[in-house]
Write an enzyme that holds these catalytic residues in place. Structure first.
Site, PDB file in Angstrom:
ATOM      1  N   ASP A 347      44.057 -38.735  16.785  1.00 34.82           N
ATOM      2  CA  ASP A 347      44.641 -38.842  15.454  1.00 34.82           C
ATOM      3  C   ASP A 347      44.966 -37.454  14.892  1.00 34.82           C
ATOM      4  O   ASP A 347      44.150 -36.529  14.999  1.00 34.82           O
ATOM      5  CB  ASP A 347      43.646 -39.562  14.539  1.00 34.82           C
ATOM      6  N   GLU A 384      48.827 -37.744  18.621  1.00 34.27           N
ATOM      7  CA  GLU A 384      49.676 -37.957  17.463  1.00 34.27           C
ATOM      8  C   GLU A 384      50.098 -36.555  17.029  1.00 34.27           C
ATOM      9  O   GLU A 384      49.333 -35.826  16.394  1.00 34.27           O
ATOM     10  CB  GLU A 384      48.925 -38.667  16.340  1.00 34.27           C
TER      11      GLU A 384
END
Length: 711
Positions: A347, A384
């Site tokens: 993330d 990401e």
């Protein structure tokens, strides 16, 4: 090991226990014969005390200072005999260096959770109010990690063969219609493995399963008055501990059983991990663990001592500090060795490329260490490739040793713009469909994880049903969530019974899925998109529990859409022309237009036509984002073959897609008509004496188009 009785001034200190030297490595608490060995690192602390609780008790029954002679460098290690690991919870007090009161954020009045705890108590029941007012709300535990893996073998699937399915553990089976025995749990998800197999996905990517506190959201739904949650879980409390409320019984064992059964079904497991920040927030947040052990090592601090906020959550993990970097590596190795997971999605991974002062690094030590680690050699690594402070690295994320793939946000936005008919999108879409060679010229198409939707943003149903976000229930005045979604409601905002609008939305959904599952790269589906899942226009449902549950009755109502996806995945698996490990040459991928090899590069073009070849396997894709039909000439199929139709989104179900291998040849081998806002997929099959079919049909005639289909 020499064992000695403990002597201490505190009346609760000894409690009849004996202590001896512990094992400094690995960090954390481990069961040993007759007791538990504790090890906790802190370079800055001057003294550390072990605090012991009975499960659920408010006050400790013993506090045991680590003797100085049991310290090895900055590691405090001690074995305590006479402890039943199943009947004890523990924490630490850390004091600053002698004579330096107030140094850092050491506060011996606070009890800290072990950052390396293999389990945490206090969150066993979903939605219970947090215990921040208690003396010690998140209690480290020492679980029994023994598990019979039998003959478990990771599938080790080639990236070119992956079809990723992103899901939330609780949301996938919590709805009463799920029909599982343990809704909302790892066990419930295990019961749904046959569904995943039948759909054809072979890589399950789970939103965070590390322990988090879903009740730490202070907002309420202003309309319903219900409390809101930290539902997604992107605020980690315990990085080595599986979320207790995701289990119907013992979380460690239940998650391992899920992994074992996934592997038996040929499905890999990727975990979404959050190393860019922690649940401790900024200086106003709770002190849980890192802050009280080595604040400046684990967090990026400003020169004034405040917290840099590059994650949008109050703090930023100092991932390239040696101590923090070692922690991340230890954590990843643990989940691979102890839980047999197959990969990780990071993330806000661009945070991980930053130096302690926030400056982006060309060769971040953490990413290099992860890529080179022998334990992690076979794991999938997905970034990401952006963060909350504006660093956007899609196509430029550091790719040490060729190990890293990226969520391709450019792919998502381009497909969305094309579907709604934006000018200039068709030309860029050709690059995205061919694995984004402009972004990954050296790394190849498998560096691109392609997606149209994910947990964050509109569902696919909502993408074609709403022009605007509708996040009023989030308690932030609809100010949260992305405002630029490249969505189009097909003429009506939200629910409607207009049959023309509904038909167009259905076609747009299938267009998106057809593009996603035929492009070069690694496709990722968001759970429920294959069955019409809606969040009623909320594009930031991080705080909603019940709203986010998969409705399996809706899945039954949308069985034709699920069938469409299932056949597309099977077609992808059957055709190497769609699963390339290297970028296609101009011969292997031809950009066509209304005539073969003549793409229209004008801004007003809304047609994508591609012919894809891999050896004798040849596939032709045509997608028309215009509100009028278009006729195009077909390229010559390979010698001894002819074109057959596999999919046509303008056709009504069940004629919108075939079973792979049962495609019927076209009657007209020279041209096809692609309907308004429709897509078709052809495949070259050997010439036989089988019957030919008419070309693709359209639900909407070329004349008298409804006004809702114009833009």
């Amino acid at each position: 090991m020499s064992i000695e009785p403990l002597t201490a001034a505190s009346p609760t200190a000894g409690a009849g226990l004996t202590v001896g030297p512990g094992r400094p490595l690995p960090y954390g608490a481990r069961r040993v014969p007759g007791g538990i060995s504790f090890s906790v690192p802190s370079n800055g602390a001057g003294a550390v005390t072990l605090v012991l609780f009975r499960p659920g008790a408010e006050l400790p029954f013993a506090e045991l200072p680590f003797p100085e002679r049991y310290r090895v460098g900055g590691v405090y290690a001690m074995t305590v005999l006479g402890l039943d690991p199943d009947a004890v919870e523990y924490g630490y007090r850390a004091a600053g260096p002698a004579g330096a009161a107030g140094a850092g954020r050491f506060d011996p009045t606070r009890i800290l959770a072990d950052p390396y705890a293999r389990a945490l108590g206090g969150r066993e029941e979903w939605g219970t109010p947090n215990r921040q007012g208690r003396l010690y709300p998140y209690r480290a535990q020492v679980p029994d990690t023994a598990f019979d893996w039998e003959d478990d073998r990771p599938p080790r699937l080639a990236p070119a063969d992956l079809v990723v399915y992103e899901a939330h553990v609780r949301g996938f089976t919590r709805h009463p219609s799920s029909g599982v025995r343990a809704p909302g749990t790892f066990a419930g998800l295990t019961e749904k493995i046959p569904y995943l197999r039948e759909l054809g996905v072979n890589c399950l990517e789970l939103l965070p399963v590390f322990e988090f506190d879903e009740s730490d959201n202070v907002r309420s739904d202003p309309r319903a008055g219900r409390p809101l949650y930290n539902y997604w879980g992107y605020s980690t409390v315990g990085f080595f501990a599986p979320k207790a409320s995701y289990a119907s019984g013992e979380a460690v064992r239940e998650l391992k059983e899920l992994v074992k059964q996934l592997h038996r079904s040929g499905i890999e497991l990727v975990l979404d991990v959050v190393f860019n920040h922690t649940a401790e927030g900024d200086e106003r947040g709770p002190t849980i663990s890192f802050r009280g052990l080595d604040d400046s090592a684990y967090y990026m601090l400003t020169p004034e001592g405040g917290y840099r906020n590059l994650s949008g959550t109050g703090n930023t993990f100092n991932a390239n500090d040696p101590l923090a970097r070692a922690f991340v590596l230890d954590c990843l190795r643990y989940w691979v060795t102890e839980y047999h997971v197959d990969g990780f999605r990071f993330d806000l991974a661009s945070v991980l490329v930053r130096a302690p002062d926030g400056t982006p690094l060309e060769n971040p030590p953490l990413l290099e260490a992860i890529a080179a680690d022998p334990v992690l050699r076979d794991t999938k690594l997905i970034a990401e490739a952006w963060d909350a402070a504006g660093l956007y690295q899609v196509g430029s994320f550091p790719d040490q040793r060729g190990r890293w793939a990226e969520w391709n946000g450019r792919y998502r936005d381009t497909v969305r713009r094309f579907l709604k008919g934006d000018e200039g999108a068709a030309g860029e879409l050709a690059d995205r469909m061919l694995g984004s060679p402009d972004l990954y010229p050296r790394r190849g198409p498998l560096a691109s994880v392609n997606f149209v939707t994910a947990h964050d943003g509109f569902t696919l149903h909502d993408l074609v049903s709403y022009n605007e976000k509708h996040n009023e229930a989030n308690g932030e005045g609809n100010r949260d969530g992305e405002s630029v979604n490249h969505s189009w409601n097909c003429g009506r905002e939200g629910p409607t019974d207009d049959p023309e609008v509904l038909a167009l939305r259905s076609r747009q959904v299938r267009n998106a899925l057809l593009l996603l599952l035929t492009g070069h790269g690694v496709p990722m589906l968001s759970a429920g998109d294959e069955s019409g899942r809606t969040l009623h226009g909320n594009n930031n449902a991080y705080c909603h529990d019940e709203l986010s549950w998969i409705d399996w009755e809706s899945a039954e109502r949308n069985a034709e859409l699920t069938r469409f996806v299932r056949q597309l995945i099977a077609f992808r698996r059957a055709h190497p022309a769609l699963r390339r490990a290297r970028h296609a040459t101009s011969v292997e991928a031809t950009r066509d237009g209304v005539r073969p090899g003549e793409p229209d590069r004008s801004e007003g073009n809304r047609l994508l036509a591609l012919t894809l070849r891999e050896g004798t396997d040849v596939v032709h894709l045509a997608a028309n984002a215009h509100w009028e039909p278009v006729e195009l000439r077909l390229p010559e199929p390979p010698e001894g073959s002819r074109w057959a139709r596999f999919a046509d989104t303008s056709a009504a179900a069940p004629y919108d897609v075939c079973v792979p291998g049962e495609e019927q040849p076209l009657a007209d081998q020279r041209r096809i008509t692609v309907g308004p806002r429709s897509a078709g997929l052809l495949v070259a099959i050997p010439v036989t004496d089988g019957p030919a079919t008419d070309g693709p049909v359209t639900d909407l005639p070329a004349t008298d188009l409804p006004t809702t289909d114009r833009q």
